[in-house]
Design a protein around this motif. Structure first.
Motif, mmCIF file in Angstrom:
data_model
loop_
_atom_site.group_PDB
_atom_site.id
_atom_site.type_symbol
_atom_site.label_atom_id
_atom_site.label_comp_id
_atom_site.label_asym_id
_atom_site.label_seq_id
_atom_site.Cartn_x
_atom_site.Cartn_y
_atom_site.Cartn_z
ATOM 1 N N ALA A 75 0.838 -1.206 0.000
ATOM 2 C CA ALA A 75 0.000 0.000 0.000
ATOM 3 C C ALA A 75 0.869 1.251 0.000
ATOM 4 C CB ALA A 75 -0.918 -0.021 1.210
ATOM 5 N N ILE A 76 1.937 1.263 0.815
ATOM 6 C CA ILE A 76 2.805 2.443 0.896
ATOM 7 C C ILE A 76 3.478 2.703 -0.444
ATOM 8 C CG2 ILE A 76 4.899 3.313 1.958
ATOM 9 C CD1 ILE A 76 4.047 1.715 4.458
ATOM 10 N N PHE A 79 1.123 3.979 -2.952
ATOM 11 C CA PHE A 79 0.862 5.388 -2.672
ATOM 12 C C PHE A 79 1.970 6.263 -3.267
ATOM 13 C CE2 PHE A 79 1.479 8.945 0.293
ATOM 14 C CZ PHE A 79 0.256 9.558 0.113
ATOM 15 N N PHE A 80 3.209 5.787 -3.119
ATOM 16 C CA PHE A 80 4.330 6.496 -3.731
ATOM 17 C C PHE A 80 4.141 6.639 -5.236
ATOM 18 C CE2 PHE A 80 7.778 5.928 -0.434
ATOM 19 C CZ PHE A 80 7.969 7.279 -0.335
ATOM 20 N N TYR A 82 1.402 6.325 -7.233
ATOM 21 C CA TYR A 82 0.241 6.928 -7.881
ATOM 22 C C TYR A 82 -0.155 8.271 -7.297
ATOM 23 C CZ TYR A 82 -0.301 2.595 -10.327
ATOM 24 O OH TYR A 82 -0.078 1.518 -11.130
ATOM 25 N N ARG A 83 0.161 8.531 -6.041
ATOM 26 C CA ARG A 83 -0.207 9.832 -5.467
ATOM 27 C C ARG A 83 1.030 10.415 -4.832
ATOM 28 N NH1 ARG A 83 -5.580 8.680 -2.089
ATOM 29 N NH2 ARG A 83 -6.763 7.550 -3.649
ATOM 30 N N PHE A 85 4.251 12.747 -3.626
ATOM 31 C CA PHE A 85 4.334 14.029 -2.950
ATOM 32 C C PHE A 85 4.993 15.071 -3.828
ATOM 33 C CE2 PHE A 85 2.677 12.683 0.820
ATOM 34 C CZ PHE A 85 3.260 11.521 1.245
ATOM 35 N N ARG A 87 8.078 14.359 -5.170
ATOM 36 C CA ARG A 87 9.479 13.962 -5.317
ATOM 37 C C ARG A 87 9.633 12.936 -6.430
ATOM 38 N NH1 ARG A 87 12.482 13.395 0.462
ATOM 39 N NH2 ARG A 87 12.039 15.481 1.167
ATOM 40 N N ARG A 89 7.123 11.904 -8.866
ATOM 41 C CA ARG A 89 6.571 12.333 -10.144
ATOM 42 C C ARG A 89 5.620 13.481 -9.846
ATOM 43 N NH1 ARG A 89 2.337 8.809 -13.191
ATOM 44 N NH2 ARG A 89 1.325 9.512 -11.311
ATOM 45 N N GLU A 91 2.723 15.978 -9.725
ATOM 46 C CA GLU A 91 1.388 16.053 -10.309
ATOM 47 C C GLU A 91 0.966 17.507 -10.291
ATOM 48 O OE1 GLU A 91 -1.505 13.351 -10.111
ATOM 49 O OE2 GLU A 91 -0.426 11.759 -9.072
ATOM 50 N N GLU A 93 -1.929 19.058 -10.781
ATOM 51 C CA GLU A 93 -3.217 19.474 -10.203
ATOM 52 C C GLU A 93 -3.615 18.397 -9.191
ATOM 53 O OE1 GLU A 93 -6.424 18.061 -11.920
ATOM 54 O OE2 GLU A 93 -7.559 18.812 -10.219
ATOM 55 N N GLU A 94 -3.194 18.607 -7.941
ATOM 56 C CA GLU A 94 -3.529 17.644 -6.882
ATOM 57 C C GLU A 94 -4.543 18.290 -5.958
ATOM 58 O OE1 GLU A 94 -1.860 14.319 -6.100
ATOM 59 O OE2 GLU A 94 -3.894 14.439 -5.321
ATOM 60 N N ARG A 95 -5.744 17.801 -5.963
ATOM 61 C CA ARG A 95 -6.800 18.384 -5.131
ATOM 62 C C ARG A 95 -7.247 17.352 -4.140
ATOM 63 N NH1 ARG A 95 -9.751 19.324 -2.082
ATOM 64 N NH2 ARG A 95 -11.737 18.616 -2.783
ATOM 65 N N VAL B 72 -2.803 2.730 6.084
ATOM 66 C CA VAL B 72 -3.288 2.967 4.719
ATOM 67 C C VAL B 72 -4.247 4.149 4.696
ATOM 68 C CG1 VAL B 72 -4.611 1.951 2.847
ATOM 69 C CG2 VAL B 72 -2.944 0.587 4.066
ATOM 70 N N LEU B 75 -2.313 7.353 4.959
ATOM 71 C CA LEU B 75 -1.661 7.702 3.686
ATOM 72 C C LEU B 75 -2.684 8.260 2.715
ATOM 73 C CD1 LEU B 75 0.828 4.771 3.183
ATOM 74 C CD2 LEU B 75 1.292 7.112 3.792
ATOM 75 N N ARG B 83 2.010 17.920 3.151
ATOM 76 C CA ARG B 83 2.984 16.908 3.528
ATOM 77 C C ARG B 83 3.612 17.190 4.879
ATOM 78 N NH1 ARG B 83 7.943 17.045 0.044
ATOM 79 N NH2 ARG B 83 9.313 16.662 1.786
ATOM 80 N N ARG B 181 -11.249 9.972 -8.849
ATOM 81 C CA ARG B 181 -10.764 10.899 -9.857
ATOM 82 C C ARG B 181 -9.290 10.629 -10.158
ATOM 83 N NH1 ARG B 181 -10.696 16.583 -7.768
ATOM 84 N NH2 ARG B 181 -12.851 16.163 -7.292
ATOM 85 N N THR B 182 -8.479 10.431 -9.078
ATOM 86 C CA THR B 182 -7.057 10.192 -9.286
ATOM 87 C C THR B 182 -6.844 8.904 -10.067
ATOM 88 O OG1 THR B 182 -6.952 11.046 -7.068
ATOM 89 C CG2 THR B 182 -4.899 10.417 -8.084
ATOM 90 N N LYS B 185 -7.457 9.389 -13.702
ATOM 91 C CA LYS B 185 -6.384 10.118 -14.355
ATOM 92 C C LYS B 185 -5.208 9.199 -14.646
ATOM 93 C CE LYS B 185 -4.482 13.318 -11.990
ATOM 94 N NZ LYS B 185 -4.550 14.454 -11.105
ATOM 95 N N ASN B 186 -4.870 8.367 -13.607
ATOM 96 C CA ASN B 186 -3.746 7.471 -13.801
ATOM 97 C C ASN B 186 -4.066 6.409 -14.831
ATOM 98 O OD1 ASN B 186 -1.861 8.579 -12.061
ATOM 99 N ND2 ASN B 186 -2.960 7.787 -10.305
#
Lengths: 95, 190
Positions: A75-76, A79-80, A82-83, A85, A87, A89, A91, A93-95, B72, B75, B83, B181-182, B185-186
Motif C-alpha cells: 500500500a505504501i 501510494f508512492f 500513484y499519489r 508528494f 518527489r 513524479r 502532479e 493538479e492535486e486536489r 493505509v 496515507l 505533507r 478521480r485520481t 487520471k492514472n
C-alpha cells in the motif's frame, strides 16, 4: 531455552538499529525500508517468544503480522507511485 | 521457570522503552509521511506487548487495524492534505500540564487495582468460571473467548459490527470521491 532468549536479545539489537534508521533516515525510502524490516523482525521476535513461553499459538499471530506487513508495504509503495508528494513524479493538479 | 519470567519481564521493559522512544519521535517529527510510518511501528510494538501479556485477540486486532488499515487510511488522507505539519503558534505548556495531571490521576487510580494475574482477582472469580464450565456443553468449541464473543454476547458483537461497518462506509465516502478521480487520471496515463 537460554538459546531462544539469546536469539530474542539479538533480534532486539537489530530492532534498535532499524529504529535508528527510521528516526534518522534522511529520505522517505529509508523509512519505508525500515518499517518493512521492522515488521519482519517483529515476526521473528514473536516466533522466538512463542518458543520461550512454550506456547505455539504465537506462530499464528506471527503469520498474521507477516501478511499485514506485506499488504502495508504494498500500500505504501503504491501510494508512492500513484499519489506522489512531488518527489517521485510531480502532479500539477492535486486536489 | 523463574529465568523465563525474568526474561519476559526484560522483554516487556525493552518493548516499553522502544514504545516511548517511538512516541517521542512521532512528537518531534514534522514530516507527516514519516509520522504515518512511525505510528505503524508504534502499533506493531503495542501489539507485541499485548502478545507478551497473553492477550491474543487484542493483539490480532491491533496488528490488523493499527498497523494495517489505519496506516493505509492515513496515507490516503495525506494525499488530500499537505505533507508537513503546520507550525504551532501557541506555547504547549498548558496542554503539557493538563496531560501530566490527567496521567498522574490515571496512575493514582491504578494503585487500587488488584495485582496483575492473581488467582483471586474479581475477574477470575465472578463469571469467568461459569463461562469456562458451560462453554463445552452450551457451544461446544474449544476457544472460550470466541464462544463469549459470538454466542453469549452475540447481540453486543452484532451492534459493534454495525458501528464499525457504518464508520468504514463513512470513511470510504469521504476518501472515495478524490480517489476515483485520481485513479481515472492514472488509468488514462498508463
Amino acid at each position: 531455552m537460554a538459546m531462544f532468549l539469546a536469539i530474542t536479545a539479538a533480534l532486539f539489537v537489530a530492532i534498535v538499529l532499524v529504529l535508528v534508521r527510521l528516526f534518522a533516515g534522511p529520505t522517505l525510502y529509508d523509512r519505508v525500508l525500515a518499517v518493512n524490516t521492522f515488521g519482519t523482525l517483529t515476526v521473528l521476535v514473536l516466533s522466538a517468544l512463542g518458543f520461550v513461553t512454550e506456547r505455539p499459538d504465537f506462530l499464528d499471530i506471527a503469520m498474521l503480522y507477516a501478511l499485514v506487513n506485506f499488504v502495508g508495504t504494498i500500500a505504501i509503495l503504491k501510494f508512492f507511485r500513484y499519489r506522489s508528494f512531488g518527489r517521485i513524479r510531480p502532479e500539477p493538479e492535486e486536489r | 521457570m523463574t529465568a523465563n519470567l525474568i526474561g519476559i519481564a526484560i522483554i516487556d521493559i525493552v518493548f516499553f522503552t522502544l514504545l516511548v522512544l517511538t512516541a517521542i519521535a512521532i512528537l518531534r517529527q514534522r514530516n507527516l509521511f514519516a509520522v504515518a510510518m512511525l505510528s505503524g511501528v508504534f502499533s506493531l510494538l503495542s501489539a507485541g506487548l499485548f502478545v507478551t501479556l497473553d492477550a491474543m485477540d487484542v493483539a490480532f486486532t491491533e496488528a490488523a487495524v493499527g498497523a494495517g488499515i489505519s496506516t493505509v487510511l492515513m496515507l490516503g488522507t495525506l494525499a488530500l492534505t499537505s505533507r508537513d505539519e503546520a507550525k504551532r503558534p501557541r506555547s504547549a505548556l498548558l496542554p503539557l500540564f493538563v496531560c501530566l495531571v490527567a496521567g498522574a490521576a490515571l496512575v493514582y487510580g491504578t494503585l487500587d487495582m488488584p495485582p496483575f494475574g492473581a488467582v483471586d482477582n474479581p475477574i477470575q472469580t465472578h463469571v469467568a468460571p461459569e463461562y469456562i464450565a458451560r462453554t463445552p456443553t452450551d457451544i461446544g468449541i474449544p476457544n472460550v473467548v470466541a464462544a463469549v464473543l459470538a454466542s453469549y454476547r452475540g447481540f453486543d458483537t452484532l451492534g459493534e459490527v454495525v458501528v464499525v461497518f457504518a464508520a468504514l462506509v463513512a470513511v470510504l465516502l469521504m476518501l472515495g470521491t478524490s480517489g476515483r478521480r485520481t485513479n481515472g487520471k492514472n488509468g488514462k496515463e498508463e
